[in-house]
Design a protein around this motif. Structure first.
Motif, PDB file in Angstrom:
ATOM      1  N   LEU A   1       0.863  -1.184   0.000  1.00 22.23           N
ATOM      2  CA  LEU A   1       0.000   0.000   0.000  1.00 22.23           C
ATOM      3  C   LEU A   1       0.896   1.229   0.000  1.00 22.23           C
ATOM      4  CD1 LEU A   1      -2.784   1.359   0.216  1.00 22.23           C
ATOM      5  CD2 LEU A   1      -2.542   1.238   2.705  1.00 22.23           C
ATOM      6  N   TRP A   2       0.824   1.989  -1.089  1.00 21.27           N
ATOM      7  CA  TRP A   2       1.635   3.199  -1.225  1.00 21.27           C
ATOM      8  C   TRP A   2       0.814   4.418  -0.822  1.00 21.27           C
ATOM      9  CZ3 TRP A   2       6.613   2.460  -2.144  1.00 21.27           C
ATOM     10  CH2 TRP A   2       7.030   1.345  -2.868  1.00 21.27           C
ATOM     11  N   MET A   3       1.417   5.317  -0.084  1.00 27.35           N
ATOM     12  CA  MET A   3       0.822   6.615   0.199  1.00 27.35           C
ATOM     13  C   MET A   3       1.429   7.612  -0.778  1.00 27.35           C
ATOM     14  SD  MET A   3      -0.864   5.322   2.616  1.00 27.35           S
ATOM     15  CE  MET A   3      -1.811   6.783   3.010  1.00 27.35           C
ATOM     16  N   ASN A   4       0.590   8.298  -1.530  1.00 23.49           N
ATOM     17  CA  ASN A   4       1.104   9.179  -2.584  1.00 23.49           C
ATOM     18  C   ASN A   4       1.232  10.621  -2.089  1.00 23.49           C
ATOM     19  OD1 ASN A   4       1.951  10.191  -5.027  1.00 23.49           O
ATOM     20  ND2 ASN A   4      -0.060  10.150  -5.975  1.00 23.49           N
ATOM     21  N   THR A   5       0.260  11.434  -2.335  1.00 28.28           N
ATOM     22  CA  THR A   5       0.342  12.853  -1.997  1.00 28.28           C
ATOM     23  C   THR A   5      -0.916  13.293  -1.261  1.00 28.28           C
ATOM     24  OG1 THR A   5      -0.578  13.426  -4.178  1.00 28.28           O
ATOM     25  CG2 THR A   5       1.828  13.437  -3.943  1.00 28.28           C
ATOM     26  N   VAL A   6      -0.825  14.475  -0.667  1.00 26.53           N
ATOM     27  CA  VAL A   6      -1.948  15.086   0.030  1.00 26.53           C
ATOM     28  C   VAL A   6      -2.027  16.535  -0.411  1.00 26.53           C
ATOM     29  CG1 VAL A   6      -0.547  15.744   2.026  1.00 26.53           C
ATOM     30  CG2 VAL A   6      -3.014  15.452   2.298  1.00 26.53           C
ATOM     31  N   GLY A   7      -3.248  17.058  -0.489  1.00 31.10           N
ATOM     32  CA  GLY A   7      -3.421  18.434  -0.937  1.00 31.10           C
ATOM     33  C   GLY A   7      -4.882  18.834  -0.911  1.00 31.10           C
ATOM     34  N   PRO A   8      -5.177  20.108  -1.186  1.00 31.56           N
ATOM     35  CA  PRO A   8      -6.564  20.578  -1.163  1.00 31.56           C
ATOM     36  C   PRO A   8      -7.390  19.958  -2.269  1.00 31.56           C
ATOM     37  CG  PRO A   8      -5.095  22.298  -1.971  1.00 31.56           C
ATOM     38  CD  PRO A   8      -4.222  21.191  -1.486  1.00 31.56           C
ATOM     39  N   TYR A   9      -8.621  19.628  -1.946  1.00 28.78           N
ATOM     40  CA  TYR A   9      -9.524  18.978  -2.903  1.00 28.78           C
ATOM     41  C   TYR A   9      -9.853  19.890  -4.076  1.00 28.78           C
ATOM     42  CZ  TYR A   9     -13.766  16.764  -4.721  1.00 28.78           C
ATOM     43  OH  TYR A   9     -14.698  16.191  -5.533  1.00 28.78           O
ATOM     44  N   HIS A  10      -9.960  21.192  -3.824  1.00 28.48           N
ATOM     45  CA  HIS A  10     -10.372  22.128  -4.864  1.00 28.48           C
ATOM     46  C   HIS A  10      -9.190  22.659  -5.683  1.00 28.48           C
ATOM     47  CE1 HIS A  10     -14.417  22.080  -3.246  1.00 28.48           C
ATOM     48  NE2 HIS A  10     -13.928  22.327  -2.039  1.00 28.48           N
ATOM     49  N   ASN A  11      -8.005  22.219  -5.401  1.00 27.65           N
ATOM     50  CA  ASN A  11      -6.830  22.597  -6.202  1.00 27.65           C
ATOM     51  C   ASN A  11      -5.911  21.381  -6.286  1.00 27.65           C
ATOM     52  OD1 ASN A  11      -4.788  23.853  -7.589  1.00 27.65           O
ATOM     53  ND2 ASN A  11      -4.077  25.082  -5.870  1.00 27.65           N
ATOM     54  N   GLN A  12      -6.195  20.519  -7.229  1.00 23.94           N
ATOM     55  CA  GLN A  12      -5.504  19.244  -7.305  1.00 23.94           C
ATOM     56  C   GLN A  12      -4.082  19.376  -7.830  1.00 23.94           C
ATOM     57  OE1 GLN A  12      -7.917  16.287  -9.267  1.00 23.94           O
ATOM     58  NE2 GLN A  12      -9.781  16.964  -8.264  1.00 23.94           N
ATOM     59  N   GLN A  13      -3.685  20.562  -8.315  1.00 22.24           N
ATOM     60  CA  GLN A  13      -2.308  20.772  -8.736  1.00 22.24           C
ATOM     61  C   GLN A  13      -1.381  21.078  -7.560  1.00 22.24           C
ATOM     62  OE1 GLN A  13      -1.400  20.189 -11.870  1.00 22.24           O
ATOM     63  NE2 GLN A  13      -3.536  19.693 -12.281  1.00 22.24           N
ATOM     64  N   GLU A  14      -1.975  21.410  -6.414  1.00 30.20           N
ATOM     65  CA  GLU A  14      -1.184  21.706  -5.215  1.00 30.20           C
ATOM     66  C   GLU A  14      -1.096  20.437  -4.383  1.00 30.20           C
ATOM     67  OE1 GLU A  14      -1.328  24.576  -1.233  1.00 30.20           O
ATOM     68  OE2 GLU A  14      -2.840  24.786  -2.819  1.00 30.20           O
ATOM     69  N   THR A  15       0.032  19.778  -4.430  1.00 33.90           N
ATOM     70  CA  THR A  15       0.203  18.512  -3.726  1.00 33.90           C
ATOM     71  C   THR A  15       1.476  18.544  -2.882  1.00 33.90           C
ATOM     72  OG1 THR A  15       1.351  17.572  -5.646  1.00 33.90           O
ATOM     73  CG2 THR A  15      -1.029  17.185  -5.482  1.00 33.90           C
ATOM     74  N   TYR A  16       1.434  17.810  -1.781  1.00 36.75           N
ATOM     75  CA  TYR A  16       2.569  17.704  -0.876  1.00 36.75           C
ATOM     76  C   TYR A  16       2.744  16.239  -0.485  1.00 36.75           C
ATOM     77  CZ  TYR A  16       1.429  22.662  -0.510  1.00 36.75           C
ATOM     78  OH  TYR A  16       1.135  23.970  -0.815  1.00 36.75           O
TER      79      TYR A  16
END
Length: 383
Positions: free
Chosen positions: A33-48
């Motif tokens: 199970l890989w954990m990828n990225t987290v970020g705001p739902y309404h701006n999917q280009q902003e990921t951390y």
């Protein structure tokens, strides 16, 4: 000696093929199970990075394999091992895998994430899953601390995954988050080749189609096309009226008269460009991009490139490089027809102009992404 070499090669080949990219598992085999990225739902280009939030890993520290392609790296895919022990066809009861005490900074990060509707993405056997970080109830902020993972299999392959978050835990400074998970395996009649079909359903992502915006954009295009056509027709009508009057004039009077309208540019049709090198480079680049786009579309139709992370971008880079002779030949041939003599310089300009523009733009955007510590950035040094 040769027998020993053959045995070693077979063992090595078996080790290489025994991973999630083969998509075949034996009973009890490890499923990552890989954990990828987290970020705001309404701006999917902003990921951390997922673990930039105060989430803890599972107890399993080691892992047998890890993969990252060029396309994944450019797209900002940041796979991190979850540390959860998942085995093929083995159910896992509700299990607490870690406890995370929250400091003042951790609490502030989670509150900010909940206010901005942060969600995160996970991958299991290349199948994506999404879950929300938490919810806000009036002035109370809660985090989902339990993940219920449901996995469907068909034979020796995984065909469907789903995750459900449970157990709301109010957060504050000093709170200890008790993270838990459970895994349920069920047999499915869905075949492996059809396991991505549910992601093609528009209702799966629950995004409303903005019909008004689409209609507004369509009507705006129609209005602009009509406006340009009206101006063009009025200009042509005036020119036709003048040309019809010229038919009554003598040849001498017609030759002495001034040219106007479309006659003023009739000599520019076959006139060589003042910047033939730049012009031929643009034409060659356009031909190369057109051919590359056509090939990528055909590959996307015939092959399921979208099922692998970053495959479309990796294919685009390869196809663009493979079609470079088309751009070089087209640009060089046109440059020669226009009377150009510096063909070496033209070849260098044609090979570097479009990649230079793309790389310069990406380089500038990358600096902005690095300043925000976003996963969309490509660092200049390995992590």
């Amino acid at each position: 000696m040769w027998n020993a070499i053959v045995i070693c090669l077979l063992i090595f080949a078996d080790f290489v093929l025994a991973d999630e990219h083969d998509h075949k598992y034996e009973d009890g085999e490890e499923v990552v199970l890989w954990m990828n990225t987290v970020g705001p739902y309404h701006n999917q280009q902003e990921t951390y990075k997922y673990f930039s939030l105060p989430f803890c890993k599972g107890p399993k520290l080691g892992i047998s394999h890890y993969h990252e392609t060029l396309g994944e790296n450019i797209l900002g895919v940041e796979l991190a091992f979850s540390g959860l022990d998942i085995q093929f066809k083995k159910n896992v009861e509700s299990t607490v895998y870690c406890r995370q005490p929250l400091t003042k900074k951790d609490n502030r990060l989670l509150v900010y994430a909940i206010k901005n509707h942060y969600w995160y993405q996970m991958y299991l056997d290349d199948l994506p899953m999404w879950a929300i970080v938490g919810e806000q109830n009036e002035k109370e902020f809660t985090v989902w601390t339990h993940r219920k993972i449901e996995i469907a299999y068909h034979g020796d392959r995984i065909v469907d995954v789903a995750v459900t978050t449970e157990k709301k835990t109010p957060i504050s400074e000093g709170t200890t988050l008790e993270m838990s998970y459970e895994v349920t395996w069920t047999e499915s009649s869905v075949e492996f080749k059809d396991r991505y079909d549910k992601y093609l359903d528009a209702s799966f992502f629950k995004h409303k189609i903005h019909w008004f915006s689409i209609f507004n954009s369509f009507m705006m295009v129609i209005f602009l096309v009509g406006l340009v056509a009206m101006i063009l027709m009025r200009t042509l009508r005036k020119d036709y009226q003048r040309y019809s009057k010229d038919d009554d004039l003598d040849d001498i009077e017609r030759d002495l008269g001034d040219e106007y309208g479309w006659k003023q540019i009739h000599g520019d049709v076959f006139r060589p460009s003042a910047h033939s090198m730049f012009f031929s480079t643009l034409v060659g680049t356009g031909c190369q991009l057109s051919c590359a786009a056509l090939i990528i579309i055909l590959l996307a139709v015939t092959e399921k490139l979208w099922t692998e992370r970053g495959s479309i971008l990796s294919t685009t880079i390869f196809v663009y490089a493979a079609t470079s002779p088309i751009g070089g030949y087209t640009g060089g041939a046109l440059y020669s027809q226009l009377g150009g003599r510096r063909w070496i310089r033209q070849s260098l300009v044609g090979a570097s102009m479009f990649p230079g523009v793309v790389c310069s733009t990406s380089f500038f955007i990358n600096f902005i992404a690095i300043s925000y510590h976003s996963c969309q950035s490509n660092p200049f040094h390995p992590a």
